[in-house]
Design a protein around this motif. Sequence first.
Motif: not given
Length: 446
Positions: A81-108
């Motif tokens: 399954t193609y998974d090279e490059g960054k994943s996408t999180l669309y949350f609270n109206g904002k787009v964030k692209h990130y590497k790896g399996i951990i989404p960019p969420l607040p630390i808590g």
Amino acid sequence: MKIYDAIVIGAGYAGLTATRELLKAEKDVLLLEARDRVGGRVYTKYYDDGSYLDLGAAWVGPTQDKIYALAREFGVGTFPTYDEGKSTLYFNGKVKHYKGIIPPLPIGSLLSLDFAIKRMNKLSKTIDLEKPWDSPNAAYYDSMTLATWMQKQMSFKTARIMFKLAAEAIWAADPNEISMLHALFYTKSGRDLDTLINVKNGAQEERILGGASLPALRLAETFQDKIRLNSVVKNIIQEGELVKIQGEGFEFVAKKVVVALPPTLAGRINYLPIMPANREQLTQRMPMGTVWKTYAIYDKPFWREAGLNGLSATNDGFTTVTFDNSPKDGSKGIMMGFVLGNQAKAFANLSEEERRNSILDSFAKFYGEKARHPITYIDHSWATEEFTRGCYAGLMPTGAWTSLGKALREPVGNIHWAGTETSDIWNGYIDGAIRSGERVAREILG
């Protein structure tokens, strides 16, 4: 009238496997299928130009040894399954692209989410897969929904939202529809939560070259003369040592019958004598999950040029999870979006144009304006399939495993049960279906 050694009902991977194993033992077997095709919930739609879409089950991954063995046997390959490059999180109206399996969420929220996943993995290890009702604290976990447990485990709202997205993708149901015991059983059945969620080293690691239907089609070719399509079974009548199978325009007799259908469909057949109370109650209590698969086909996978892998998650709109489903050679861009659980139920009320616009609007939020202009858009609902009634699999709500679970696999006279729902390993997956076919054949052969 001719008496078969066994009649198998349902030509999905479970029924096909059961038929093959019984034929190997030199039994006289007939396989009846209501549809005009084999494969059941695995359905590859083929196009004249050689392209194809998996409208049902599509992925294979580590420890799914049975489907890999079957594919190898018939010369069917797999590809990552193609998974090279960054994943996408669309949350609270904002787009964030990130590497790896951990989404960019607040630390808590991240710590809370990580703790809940680890806790669920640890609890799942205590489950007895063959007899979930005998597991430690089975009654306690069967008395609560997965949603109730999530509420207790995670104090951060964002963590609960992300866990819910993952749960919907795993079960095609809202967490409030599933017993926590079932969630734990299913998690262990597929190794652990990480395996069920992930692409690399996970259940979504690879796809089948030529479509997920191909191994089933090749297997069916080896005993084509034993398969009767377009044969909807209406009645199963046990008389002494024999079983009569009736449908419109046909009647067959066998010593043994395998019903290789999801419990909700098995419950729609008329049985004489009627089923024992617990079996009857069980089939009333195992609804199917609800899912649409949506596809947008482009002339190329343009998101890859932007360094994106096509994997996205969002709590906005109808489609909450997407995957790059382009062919191995990348000759076309195929974006697949799941519509799951309660979103899928609401999606069913929209017109075709509204569904299309909604999905393309979501794709555009993740991948830009190019996503609004596919060559083709197609969607498929498994809930409207007469001989499926939902997907991915039958689910156990609260109380069902502990009060009725024994009836899931227990033969009734000369009637035996197969299907991925009856598998203790990879329940809900193609691999589980194959395992159930092998198990039911062993049961019959003694």
